[in-house]
Design a protein around this motif. Sequence first.
Motif, short mmCIF file in Angstrom:
data_model
loop_
_atom_site.label_atom_id
_atom_site.label_comp_id
_atom_site.label_asym_id
_atom_site.label_seq_id
_atom_site.Cartn_x
_atom_site.Cartn_y
_atom_site.Cartn_z
N THR A 1 -25.50 -20.99 -1.78
CA THR A 1 -26.06 -21.05 -3.11
C THR A 1 -26.14 -19.54 -3.42
OG1 THR A 1 -27.60 -21.56 -3.07
CG2 THR A 1 -25.63 -23.29 -3.10
N GLU A 2 -26.39 -18.73 -2.87
CA GLU A 2 -26.77 -17.41 -3.22
C GLU A 2 -27.79 -17.19 -3.83
OE1 GLU A 2 -22.97 -14.62 -5.18
OE2 GLU A 2 -23.02 -16.58 -5.99
N GLN A 3 -28.92 -18.46 -3.17
CA GLN A 3 -30.02 -18.45 -4.06
C GLN A 3 -31.15 -17.21 -2.73
OE1 GLN A 3 -32.85 -22.04 -2.65
NE2 GLN A 3 -30.12 -22.94 -3.04
N ALA B 1 -30.27 -13.72 -4.81
CA ALA B 1 -30.75 -14.02 -6.22
C ALA B 1 -32.45 -13.32 -6.01
CB ALA B 1 -31.31 -15.01 -6.91
N GLU C 1 -33.27 -11.76 -3.40
CA GLU C 1 -33.15 -10.32 -3.49
C GLU C 1 -33.20 -9.54 -4.88
OE1 GLU C 1 -30.78 -6.64 -0.62
OE2 GLU C 1 -29.93 -9.49 -0.82
N MET C 2 -32.42 -10.00 -5.66
CA MET C 2 -32.27 -8.92 -6.48
C MET C 2 -33.21 -9.51 -7.63
SD MET C 2 -29.32 -7.72 -6.57
CE MET C 2 -28.96 -6.73 -9.11
N MET C 3 -34.07 -10.45 -7.87
CA MET C 3 -35.15 -10.60 -8.74
C MET C 3 -36.42 -9.58 -7.62
SD MET C 3 -35.26 -13.83 -10.02
CE MET C 3 -34.77 -15.21 -9.27
N GLY C 4 -36.48 -9.14 -6.42
CA GLY C 4 -36.81 -8.25 -6.01
C GLY C 4 -38.20 -8.87 -5.35
N VAL C 5 -36.96 -9.73 -4.53
CA VAL C 5 -38.80 -10.78 -3.51
C VAL C 5 -38.08 -10.29 -2.74
CG1 VAL C 5 -39.36 -12.80 -2.89
CG2 VAL C 5 -39.53 -12.36 -5.24
N ARG D 1 -22.62 -6.13 -7.03
CA ARG D 1 -23.53 -5.91 -5.84
C ARG D 1 -23.96 -3.65 -5.97
NH1 ARG D 1 -24.12 -10.27 -4.92
NH2 ARG D 1 -23.18 -11.09 -4.16
N GLY E 1 -26.37 -3.04 -8.17
CA GLY E 1 -28.24 -3.90 -8.04
C GLY E 1 -28.16 -3.62 -6.40
N GLN F 1 -27.70 -3.93 -4.31
CA GLN F 1 -26.96 -4.15 -2.98
C GLN F 1 -26.54 -4.02 -1.40
OE1 GLN F 1 -26.75 -8.11 -4.76
NE2 GLN F 1 -28.12 -9.01 -3.60
N ARG G 1 -35.18 -3.76 -9.95
CA ARG G 1 -34.54 -4.76 -10.23
C ARG G 1 -35.18 -4.85 -11.47
NH1 ARG G 1 -33.27 -4.95 -3.75
NH2 ARG G 1 -31.50 -4.54 -3.78
N ILE H 1 -32.96 -5.29 -14.45
CA ILE H 1 -31.65 -6.29 -14.60
C ILE H 1 -31.61 -7.85 -14.55
CG2 ILE H 1 -29.59 -6.02 -13.20
CD1 ILE H 1 -30.22 -4.18 -11.46
N VAL I 1 -29.73 -11.28 -13.26
CA VAL I 1 -28.25 -11.43 -13.14
C VAL I 1 -27.57 -12.76 -12.93
CG1 VAL I 1 -26.91 -11.03 -10.51
CG2 VAL I 1 -28.73 -9.38 -11.51
N PHE J 1 -25.96 -15.32 -10.56
CA PHE J 1 -24.53 -15.56 -10.12
C PHE J 1 -23.74 -16.60 -10.32
CE2 PHE J 1 -26.49 -12.82 -6.38
CZ PHE J 1 -27.77 -12.72 -7.29
N GLN J 2 -23.38 -16.49 -9.34
CA GLN J 2 -21.38 -17.17 -9.62
C GLN J 2 -21.76 -19.69 -9.82
OE1 GLN J 2 -18.24 -16.13 -7.65
NE2 GLN J 2 -16.56 -18.20 -8.16
N ASN J 3 -22.71 -19.85 -9.37
CA ASN J 3 -23.55 -21.01 -9.36
C ASN J 3 -24.30 -21.36 -9.50
OD1 ASN J 3 -20.72 -22.59 -8.77
ND2 ASN J 3 -20.57 -21.61 -6.21
N ALA K 1 -27.13 -19.99 -8.30
CA ALA K 1 -28.25 -19.19 -7.58
C ALA K 1 -29.56 -20.32 -7.87
CB ALA K 1 -27.95 -18.60 -7.14
N LEU K 2 -29.92 -21.50 -8.37
CA LEU K 2 -31.40 -22.04 -8.54
C LEU K 2 -31.98 -22.02 -7.41
CD1 LEU K 2 -30.68 -24.00 -12.25
CD2 LEU K 2 -31.12 -21.69 -11.67
N PRO L 1 -39.89 -15.35 -11.77
CA PRO L 1 -39.94 -14.03 -11.92
C PRO L 1 -41.06 -13.88 -12.82
CG PRO L 1 -37.81 -14.81 -12.68
CD PRO L 1 -38.63 -15.89 -12.46
N ARG M 1 -33.17 -17.73 -16.42
CA ARG M 1 -34.28 -17.03 -15.86
C ARG M 1 -33.66 -15.78 -15.51
NH1 ARG M 1 -33.60 -18.75 -9.72
NH2 ARG M 1 -31.40 -17.60 -9.83
N LEU N 1 -26.38 -8.97 -15.92
CA LEU N 1 -24.68 -8.40 -15.16
C LEU N 1 -23.97 -10.18 -14.38
CD1 LEU N 1 -25.29 -6.61 -12.19
CD2 LEU N 1 -24.60 -5.90 -13.79
N ASP O 1 -21.88 -12.96 -12.81
CA ASP O 1 -20.51 -12.79 -11.85
C ASP O 1 -19.92 -13.71 -12.00
OD1 ASP O 1 -20.99 -12.53 -8.14
OD2 ASP O 1 -19.47 -12.85 -9.70
#
Lengths: 259, 271, 153
Positions: A125-127, A130, A132-136, B48, B51, B53, B80, B83, B85, B87-89, B91-92, B105, B153, B163, B165
Motif C-alpha cells: 500500500t506504499e506506506q 510514503a 521515505e517521501m516524508m523524510g522518515v 520517483r 522525489g 527515490q 523532501r 514536496i 506526495v 500516492f495512488q491509494n 498510503a495512509l 509530518p 497529509r 505530486l 500519482d
Amino acid sequence: MEQLARIGRTGIAFTQSLGQSALLLWMALTAPPDRLSREFRRLVQQLYFIGVNSVLIVMLSGLFIGMVLALQGYTVLSRFGAVEALGQLVSLTLLRELGPVVAGLLFAGRAGSAITAELGFMKATEQLSALEMMGVDPLAHVLRPRLLAGLISMPVLAQIFNAVAILSAWVVSTELLGIDSGSFWANMQQVVDFREDVVNGIIKAIVFGIVITWVAVHEGYTAAPNTEGINRSTTRSVVIASLSVLALDFILTALMFGD
Amino acid sequence: MSSIASFDHVALARGDRSIFKDLSLEIPDGKITAIMGPSGCGKTTLLRLLGRQLQPSAGTVTLFGQNLRDLSPAQILAMRRRIGVLFQNGALFSDLNVFDNVAFPLREHTRLSERHIRDLVLIRLHMVGLRGARSLMPNELSGGMARRVALARAIVLDPEIILYDEPFAGQDPISMGVLCELIAQINKVLGICSVVVSHDIHETSMISDHIYIISEGNIVADGTPGDLTHTANPLVRQFVAGEADGPIPFHYPGRDLWQDLDINRGALWSN
Amino acid sequence: MQQRFIEISVGLLMLAGMAALTFLALQVSARGFGQNKGGYEVVAYFTNTSGLTDKAKVSFAGVTIGQVQSIEIVPASMKAKVSMKINKDVDYLSTDSSAVIQTAGVLGEKYVAIYPGSEDDVLTAGAEIYDTQSSMIFEDMIGKLVTNLAAKD
C-alpha cells in the motif's frame, strides 16, 4: 551441464539474498536514532504486538508439553526403577532444548508471520514509500522497533514457557504419578546448574529471537507488492525461520553442551 | 515563467528494459502540469525521479534549482519536506487514525505544541472536507475519502510542489469531481505547483495548464489541453479519443488468425 | 488510553518473564550458584577412576563441598591425578582424610566422597589426599564374588 548452471544460479541467488538481508539488518540497527522517547514508544508498541500477543499460545503450549514430558518420562524411567530422576529429566530437557526451540517455533509461526504480513501489506500500500517521501527512514521507523522487540520478547517467552511447563510437569508428577513433591524438586536442584542450563537456554532463546525476527522483517520488506507476494513471503518467513531455529539449535547445543 | 523542476536528457533503465533514453521536460512553477500516457510508459517513474527515490543512469533531474544527484542525505531530507506526495491509494498509515495520519509530518519534523498541531491538522482536514472524520481509522474510509485524507497529509507542511500519482484511478464520478476541485483549488489557494500523473483524459484536461503525453520513453505530445484535441499526431489522437485500435494496436502481436485456425483462406473461398 | 493499556501489558509481560526467571533460578536450579567463586585446590591420585568425569561432585558426609576440576594421567606413577576444587568455607578436612570414588544412585553417576580422618591439621590449597580408594568396577565385584563362592565349595 544445464543442471550445474541451475545449481550455481541458485547458490548465487541464495548468497545474494543472504547478503541483502544482512545489509538490511545492519542498516536498520545502525540508522540514526530518533528522539529516545519516540523510539521507546515504538518499541513498547511492538513489544505488545509481538510479545504480549504471543504469551497465551506460549503458556498453553508449555502447559501441555510439561504434562506430556512428565508422563512420557515416567514411563521410560520406571523401567529402570529411576523414577525419582523425573524432575531432572523434565527440567533439563526443557531448559536446554524444548523451551527455547518450541517457544521459537511458536514465535516464528505467530509473531514472525504477523510481522511479515504486516510489512508486506505496508509495502504493497506504499506506506513505506510514503514514509521515505516524508523524510522518515522506514528502516529506523518501522524495522528497528520490530527487530528489537523480537530480540527482547523471545527469551522472555521462552522462560515463561519453561516455568509453566515445569510447573505443570510437577503437578502431573505429584498428583497423577504419585511422586513425592520434595524429592521431585530436590533431585532437580542437584542437577540443574543455573549457568550451564538456565543461562545457556536464555542465550539460545536470544539467538533464536534475533534470527526469527530478522527473517520475518526481511521477507516482509522484500515481498512483492501484491496479495500473492504477501502470501508467499509470509509462508517463506515461517519456513525459513523454523528451519534456521532447528539448525542453530544443533550448532548451539554442540557448542554449549558438547565436550 | 520559471521552472520549478526539470528533466534534462534523462535516461533510466530497469534491468534490461530501458524506460527512458533521452527525456527532457520542464515543470513550470505555479501551474498544474499533467503527465499522461499509456500504462507502463514510466509516468510514475518520473515522480520517483523527482522525489529522488530513484536516480537516473544519465542526465540530470533538477528540483528547486538543485541537481538531485549531488545532494547529501541532510539536503535530501530538507528537499523532501518541500514536496507533498499523494500516492495512488492514499498510503495512509494503517495503525494511525485520520487525525494522527495528517499530524504525522508535523510531529516528525516540527517541534510545535500539540495545540498548534491540532489547529493545523483541523484546518487541513477542513480544506478536504473531512474534519468530522478525524477519529476514523484508515480501514473505515472509502477509497475516495482515504485519498482526501492523504491529500490533507500531503499539504500539512505547506509544500511548494505536490505530486499526484493517479489521483482519479478507480473513483466514482462524484469522488472524481471532488478530487478535481480540490487539486485545482489547492494549487490556486496555496499558490504552488502540482504535477499530476494520470490517464484520465477528461478530468486531467479540465484542471491542467500543461500536458505531456509520454509513450515508450519519449514525449509524443506537449501542450495545453486545447492543443491536444487539435493534434495531428495519430498516437495522441488515439489516446485522447480513447480509440481501441490505432498506433497502439488492439491485437497482441502474433500469428495471422487464418494460420492459427489452420485454414487455407484461398481454398475456403474457391468452389 | 490505548497507549496506556499497551504499556501496562508490556510491563506485565516483563514482570512475568522476571518471575519465571526467578522461579527457574531458585526453585529449579542448584542453589548456591555463587559457590564457584573462591575455593582451593586439592589433589588425589587413584589407580582407577573408572567412570569419574570432570565436574563430578565432591562430597563430604553426603553434602556437596566441591567439584572435580580435571583428571590427568601421570605416566611416571601410572596413576590418575584428580584435581578437585573445594569450597573455601570448607576448612575442616583433616590431612589424613580419605577420598573414595563412589556411585550415586542406580544410574551410576560417579562422585568423590571424602571421609574424615583424625588429625588436627586440615587440608589447605595444593594439598594432597593420600588415602585413596579406587572405584569399584562392576565386573571385578562379580569376579570376586564368584571366586569367593567357588572357594567355599
